[in-house]
Design a protein around this motif. Structure first.
Motif, PDB file in Angstrom:
ATOM      1  N   ASP A  67       6.329   0.675  10.947  1.00 29.78           N
ATOM      2  CA  ASP A  67       6.446  -0.725  10.497  1.00 29.78           C
ATOM      3  C   ASP A  67       6.249  -0.834   8.984  1.00 29.78           C
ATOM      4  OD1 ASP A  67       6.820  -1.643  13.125  1.00 29.78           O
ATOM      5  OD2 ASP A  67       4.674  -1.950  13.438  1.00 29.78           O
ATOM      6  N   ILE A  68       5.278  -0.094   8.450  1.00 29.13           N
ATOM      7  CA  ILE A  68       4.991  -0.171   7.009  1.00 29.13           C
ATOM      8  C   ILE A  68       6.209   0.297   6.206  1.00 29.13           C
ATOM      9  CG2 ILE A  68       3.585   0.824   5.135  1.00 29.13           C
ATOM     10  CD1 ILE A  68       1.212   0.892   7.178  1.00 29.13           C
TER      11      ILE A  68
ATOM     12  N   TRP B  77       8.949  -2.319   6.489  1.00 32.29           N
ATOM     13  CA  TRP B  77       8.547  -3.538   5.767  1.00 32.29           C
ATOM     14  C   TRP B  77       8.699  -3.340   4.255  1.00 32.29           C
ATOM     15  CZ3 TRP B  77       3.674  -3.650   3.007  1.00 32.29           C
ATOM     16  CH2 TRP B  77       3.316  -4.906   2.526  1.00 32.29           C
TER      17      TRP B  77
ATOM     18  N   ILE C 165      10.447  -5.465   1.203  1.00 34.96           N
ATOM     19  CA  ILE C 165       9.688  -5.937   0.029  1.00 34.96           C
ATOM     20  C   ILE C 165      10.355  -5.469  -1.266  1.00 34.96           C
ATOM     21  CG2 ILE C 165       7.519  -5.598  -1.244  1.00 34.96           C
ATOM     22  CD1 ILE C 165       7.122  -7.547   1.027  1.00 34.96           C
TER      23      ILE C 165
ATOM     24  N   HIS D  27       8.153   2.624  -7.346  1.00 30.99           N
ATOM     25  CA  HIS D  27       7.168   2.028  -8.261  1.00 30.99           C
ATOM     26  C   HIS D  27       6.709   0.664  -7.740  1.00 30.99           C
ATOM     27  CE1 HIS D  27       7.792   4.739 -11.853  1.00 30.99           C
ATOM     28  NE2 HIS D  27       8.875   5.017 -11.158  1.00 30.99           N
ATOM     29  N   LEU D  28       7.658  -0.150  -7.319  1.00 33.45           N
ATOM     30  CA  LEU D  28       7.318  -1.500  -6.854  1.00 33.45           C
ATOM     31  C   LEU D  28       6.495  -1.434  -5.555  1.00 33.45           C
ATOM     32  CD1 LEU D  28      10.721  -3.266  -7.570  1.00 33.45           C
ATOM     33  CD2 LEU D  28       8.705  -3.158  -9.050  1.00 33.45           C
TER      34      LEU D  28
ATOM     35  N   SER E  58       4.442   0.991  -4.823  1.00 29.85           N
ATOM     36  CA  SER E  58       3.109   1.397  -5.268  1.00 29.85           C
ATOM     37  C   SER E  58       2.316   0.186  -5.770  1.00 29.85           C
ATOM     38  CB  SER E  58       3.226   2.451  -6.368  1.00 29.85           C
ATOM     39  OG  SER E  58       1.970   2.730  -6.940  1.00 29.85           O
ATOM     40  N   LEU E  59       2.983  -0.721  -6.485  1.00 30.75           N
ATOM     41  CA  LEU E  59       2.306  -1.935  -6.969  1.00 30.75           C
ATOM     42  C   LEU E  59       1.916  -2.855  -5.813  1.00 30.75           C
ATOM     43  CD1 LEU E  59       4.358  -2.958 -10.136  1.00 30.75           C
ATOM     44  CD2 LEU E  59       2.173  -1.754 -10.025  1.00 30.75           C
ATOM     45  N   THR E  60       2.763  -2.931  -4.793  1.00 31.52           N
ATOM     46  CA  THR E  60       2.489  -3.830  -3.662  1.00 31.52           C
ATOM     47  C   THR E  60       1.271  -3.374  -2.868  1.00 31.52           C
ATOM     48  OG1 THR E  60       4.863  -4.240  -3.444  1.00 31.52           O
ATOM     49  CG2 THR E  60       3.475  -4.883  -1.576  1.00 31.52           C
ATOM     50  N   VAL E  61       1.269  -2.100  -2.496  1.00 30.40           N
ATOM     51  CA  VAL E  61       0.222  -1.573  -1.612  1.00 30.40           C
ATOM     52  C   VAL E  61      -1.001  -1.131  -2.421  1.00 30.40           C
ATOM     53  CG1 VAL E  61      -0.297   0.250   0.072  1.00 30.40           C
ATOM     54  CG2 VAL E  61       1.920  -0.911   0.138  1.00 30.40           C
TER      55      VAL E  61
END
Lengths: 138, 138, 138
Positions: A62-63, A66, A70, A91-92, A94-97
């Motif tokens: 799921d991650i 998902w 995102i 990169h994005l 990495s910023l989210t999680v």
């Protein structure tokens, strides 16, 4: 104050992959002999994450799905990829999680709730990557 | 080095709820007698968050609505829910907002900007959940 | 245990802006004389972020565009803005990217991977804002 530093190396088979590193973190805490303190677990790369969640393979699936929603992989969406890269999405993600967590240490153990585990999230793998584990306390 | 550990318990009325815990964190720092250091505030569950933001009820409403867009609740979207759970979305919301913060302590106080407050974000409540507050410093 | 606290001030020309603060963090660590420890870098405002990523202007452009998709600016979407504010989106962007990082210090240096740098992400600028750098270690 005591400190202890340990590095983990990864070279994932898949480009995106989630790996449970809880035992590695627990071993570093044990080796540090810290009884009360904190342990920082931090990806040393800007296209990866470290996070705390659940050891359940359906959730890992799921991650990954998902994160494609995102920050879609499609390299044509991103100006970063004009540099010759194709991994702006990593990169994005990495910023989210997030790229790091701090785990409390109480009585010499990781002070976790019932289901908490530490994971390395590789968002652009198939090459050597590294995580630092840094224990601080007494 | 001094350390001090305190646990907060929650059992929210709503399944999703945002609770200001700044006073609890400040009290733990006071009890620790730490003058210079850091305090870790970390959810002990994988379907909750701890975050720093604004004490404003309109914003809390916005956060809950926004998270429904970021990771929709609908259980049929997620493989995790084949395990009998229906809360995969709560896990993804925990990953988005994060499950912990570190607040600096300077001269014995939380060293916050003018509007900063600490919140517990419950994404799958109506049952007992816990937060750890761990103070480290001198 | 040694601690050292330093504050950075910003007043960005653009309302959204990304600023590399790695040298400021490295200088604070040097001034602290901490050899083994951690440095917390934390935005003191609820409409800004601190994050670790890549020094590449195309990527910064991608991050700003991506955040407009994650939490669109349009003030009419948010109840927070009924208070007279128009920056609810900046709060949500701060929650997505996070407002702080912890960087490990090993042998007196920021213990970073090859491309890691620390950034201040201003999501509602053109006014005075502050970041705290807090070094802890020995």
């Amino acid at each position: 104050m005591t400190s202890h530093t340990h590095y983990l190396w990864f070279n994932t088979k898949q480009r995106q992959e989630i790996i449970d590193i809880t035992e590695d973190v627990a071993k570093a805490v044990e080796a540090s002999e810290v009884v009360e303190g904190m342990v920082l677990v931090s990806a040393m790369h800007i296209s990866a994450s470290v996070f705390v969640n659940d050891h359940e393979s359906g959730l890992w699936h799921d991650i990954l799905g998902w994160l494609e929603g995102i920050a879609p992989w499609d390299p044509r969406r991103y100006r970063h990829n004009e540099t010759g890269e194709d991994n702006a999405a990593a990169h994005l993600r990495s910023l989210t999680v997030g790229h790091e967590v701090i785990v409390p240490i109480t009585k010499g153990k990781l002070d976790f709730g019932p289901w908490q585990r530490v994971f390395y999230g590789e968002w652009d793998g198939q090459r050597k990557k590294r995580v630092i584990i840094k224990v601080l306390g007494e």
